[in-house]
Design an enzyme around this catalytic site. Structure first.
Site, PDB file in Angstrom:
ATOM      1  N   TYR A  67     -90.990  18.667 -76.377  1.00  0.00           N
ATOM      2  CA  TYR A  67     -90.502  19.173 -74.966  1.00  0.00           C
ATOM      3  C   TYR A  67     -91.567  18.605 -74.057  1.00  0.00           C
ATOM      4  O   TYR A  67     -92.718  18.631 -74.309  1.00  0.00           O
ATOM      5  CB  TYR A  67     -90.335  20.537 -75.116  1.00  0.00           C
ATOM      6  CG  TYR A  67     -90.132  21.282 -73.714  1.00  0.00           C
ATOM      7  CD1 TYR A  67     -88.808  21.081 -73.070  1.00  0.00           C
ATOM      8  CD2 TYR A  67     -91.099  22.049 -72.992  1.00  0.00           C
ATOM      9  CE1 TYR A  67     -88.617  21.639 -71.943  1.00  0.00           C
ATOM     10  CE2 TYR A  67     -90.979  22.522 -71.739  1.00  0.00           C
ATOM     11  CZ  TYR A  67     -89.608  22.377 -71.314  1.00  0.00           C
ATOM     12  OH  TYR A  67     -89.354  23.013 -69.988  1.00  0.00           O
ATOM     13  N   ASP A 109     -98.590  13.328 -74.209  1.00  0.00           N
ATOM     14  CA  ASP A 109     -98.591  14.726 -73.538  1.00  0.00           C
ATOM     15  C   ASP A 109     -99.519  15.931 -74.064  1.00  0.00           C
ATOM     16  O   ASP A 109     -99.055  16.277 -75.191  1.00  0.00           O
ATOM     17  CB  ASP A 109     -97.135  15.008 -73.465  1.00  0.00           C
ATOM     18  CG  ASP A 109     -96.774  16.334 -72.715  1.00  0.00           C
ATOM     19  OD1 ASP A 109     -97.797  17.044 -72.379  1.00  0.00           O
ATOM     20  OD2 ASP A 109     -95.492  16.783 -72.748  1.00  0.00           O
ATOM     21  N   LYS A 121    -101.218  23.872 -68.850  1.00  0.00           N
ATOM     22  CA  LYS A 121    -101.456  25.160 -69.687  1.00  0.00           C
ATOM     23  C   LYS A 121    -103.019  25.717 -69.481  1.00  0.00           C
ATOM     24  O   LYS A 121    -103.402  26.266 -68.557  1.00  0.00           O
ATOM     25  CB  LYS A 121    -100.875  25.199 -71.127  1.00  0.00           C
ATOM     26  CG  LYS A 121     -99.390  25.014 -70.905  1.00  0.00           C
ATOM     27  CD  LYS A 121     -98.516  25.244 -72.220  1.00  0.00           C
ATOM     28  CE  LYS A 121     -97.109  25.377 -71.726  1.00  0.00           C
ATOM     29  NZ  LYS A 121     -96.190  24.249 -72.333  1.00  0.00           N
TER      30      LYS A 121
HETATM   31  C1  LIG Z   1     -95.103  23.521 -71.629  1.00  0.00           C
HETATM   32  C2  LIG Z   1     -95.033  22.044 -71.774  1.00  0.00           C
HETATM   33  C3  LIG Z   1     -94.544  21.206 -70.619  1.00  0.00           C
HETATM   34  C4  LIG Z   1     -94.114  21.479 -69.456  1.00  0.00           C
HETATM   35  O1  LIG Z   1     -95.014  22.413 -68.423  1.00  0.00           O
HETATM   36  P1  LIG Z   1     -94.625  23.532 -67.308  1.00  0.00           P
HETATM   37  O2  LIG Z   1     -96.034  23.987 -66.880  1.00  0.00           O
HETATM   38  O3  LIG Z   1     -93.814  24.742 -68.237  1.00  0.00           O
HETATM   39  O4  LIG Z   1     -93.731  22.700 -66.606  1.00  0.00           O
HETATM   40  C5  LIG Z   1     -94.831  19.895 -70.873  1.00  0.00           C
HETATM   41  N1  LIG Z   1     -95.135  19.257 -71.934  1.00  0.00           N
HETATM   42  C6  LIG Z   1     -95.350  20.056 -73.006  1.00  0.00           C
HETATM   43  C7  LIG Z   1     -96.015  19.454 -74.307  1.00  0.00           C
HETATM   44  C8  LIG Z   1     -95.458  21.477 -72.872  1.00  0.00           C
HETATM   45  O5  LIG Z   1     -95.738  22.272 -74.225  1.00  0.00           O
END
Ligand SMILES: *Cc1c(COP(=O)(O)O)cnc(C)c1O
Length: 445
Positions: A144, A248, A276
């Protein structure tokens, strides 16, 4: 009187004004049943719901709360920043400090601050496409990367929980440019590059996947016969075809080590995304990478990217303070907490014969409750493997924990997040709730 009367009342009210009663699907109890607890406040390792119940928190706002809730130093920094005004639309010193902090802890040479992980991955794809002049991207099933059109194909997180392969509303042409491989499957990635190599702008991967539950990046013999980390393989094959390797680290960054998964495997990406933890509970995120690539961004370059609230002074203050306090001691602590909880989970499940797999990435871990008859030693290395878990067992386990005051993420496809504030007393509460929850899981299998 039930323990969650007020939460139920608020959820009914929320469902009238907000689709599904929540502003992010993972907060709903869709796969475990029941109604979500509404949270009134939080402190350290604890959530306090609208009915006044104290709950040990293992969601951690889905990753950001590395230091625990309402950390006094973060609150002080945020209050001080807010008193000076909350947004100027002009540059500030603190956003430079946040950028320098990220650069100091990771291999990126420049960063651009944005407001969410989704914005970071959306922007990084545009940059990768703009720089290479190519359209296609490669991602992994179950990873994701936020709710970006191109990245909602075979995505994890809430889409794994809801078992949906893709979202209506994503244009076919966009989806067609997203090539999907099973995670850890080198042959599948090689086949995709053999067919589309000249059209691929980048590979994007979670540095260590956490959104289909935790999946550990594998190691296999490389071209020289020596062990090669999956991320090193991805970087190698991308570069062999003139594509970029994008890591990511929105979830793993500043959590699994002081840098992130990079601190584990040392594989240097061309571009990275963060979010995060770096926002300390505020909406701030970033993408960054090699200077020559980042120099393609406006206003120096031609790849456009912008944001009214980007580098927001209050969010930057929270981020700078959180990262300043994210010391080696904090990482040692959360690693130890994670190890203790994992050990206790394993023991409780084993005691009543619930087959299970626990995967880890640093302090991040997931517990997959498996159907009866799953052989011991079974490993889960990709999304298809994660999908073999028992949803019924997880739902029973989840509610038995919640009834005993422990709030797990409401899905078997998510990470249990621990924080610097999880002390012996919080751990004891978790550990003593496990046997009952294991029995509930056993009964549901
Ligand atoms: C949470 C997450 C996102 C998206 O971040 P948001 O702040 O919720 O838009 C993208 N990549 C990874 C790996 C994530 O865990």
């Amino acid at each position: 009187m039930s323990v969650d009367d007020r939460s139920r009342e608020l959820f009914e009210r929320a469902s009238r004004s907000i689709p599904g009663g929540v502003n992010s699907p993972v907060r709903a109890f869709t796969s475990v049943g029941g109604t979500p607890r509404f949270i009134a406040r939080a402190k350290g390792a604890y959530l306090y719901d609208a009915d006044g119940n104290e709950l040990v928190d293992l969601i951690g706002s889905w990753g950001p709360m590395l230091l625990g809730h309402a950390h006094p130093a973060v609150l002080d920094a945020v209050t001080a920043a807010a008193a000076h005004g909350t947004s100027y639309g002009a540059p500030t010193e603190n956003e430079v400090v946040l950028a320098e902090t990220i650069i100091g802890r990771t291999p990126v040479e420049q960063v651009r601050l944005v407001n969410s992980g989704t914005e970071a991955t959306m922007s990084v794809l545009r940059l990768a496409r703009g720089v290479t002049g190519r359209q296609k991207i490669v991602k992994f099933a179950g990873c994701y990367h936020g709710h970006v059109d191109a990245l909602l194909v075979a995505a994890g997180s809430g889409m794994a929980t809801l078992a949906v392969p893709g979202s209506p509303g994503v244009p076919d042409a966009v989806a067609a440019d997203t090539l999907v491989a099973p995670y850890n499957d080198r042959a599948a990635v090689e086949a995709i590059f053999a067919e589309h190599g000249d059209d691929i702008a980048c590979i994007i991967t979670e540095a260590a996947p956490g959104n289909m539950g935790v999946i550990e990046p594998g190691v296999a013999p490389g071209p020289d016969g020596r062990p090669e980390h999956f991320n090193a393989f991805l970087r190698r094959i991308a570069h062999a075809h003139g594509a970029l390797f994008v890591s990511d680290e929105v979830m793993t960054g500043f959590r699994v080590t002081r840098s992130g998964q990079f601190g584990v495997d040392g594989v240097e990406p061309d571009l990275m995304t963060f979010g995060k933890v770096m926002g300390g509970g505020f909406p701030t995120a970033a993408f960054g990478g090699r200077r020559d690539l980042m120099q393609h961004l406006s206003p120096v370059g031609t790849v456009y990217q912008a944001g009214t609230l980007s580098g927001n002074p209050v969010a930057s203050a929270a981020g700078v303070t959180t990262l300043r306090l994210a010391t080696d001691e904090v990482y040692a602590h959360i690693d130890a907490v994670s190890r203790t909880i994992r050990g206790a989970v394993h023991e409780a499940l084993d005691a009543v014969g619930v087959p299970h797999v626990i995967n880890t990435a640093g302090s991040m871990f997931s517990v997959f409750l498996m159907p009866t008859g799953t052989p011991g030693g079974t490993r889960i290395t990709d999304y298809a493997g994660a999908q073999r878990q028992s949803g019924a067992a997880f739902a029973a386990f989840f509610h038995a924990m919640l009834d005993q005051g422990i709030h797990l993420p409401p899905s078997g496809y998510e990470v249990w997040f621990v924080s610097a504030a999880h002390d012996d007393s919080a751990i004891d509460r978790i550990v003593s709730a496990l046997p009952k929850a294991a029995v509930a899981a056993r009964t549901a299998l």
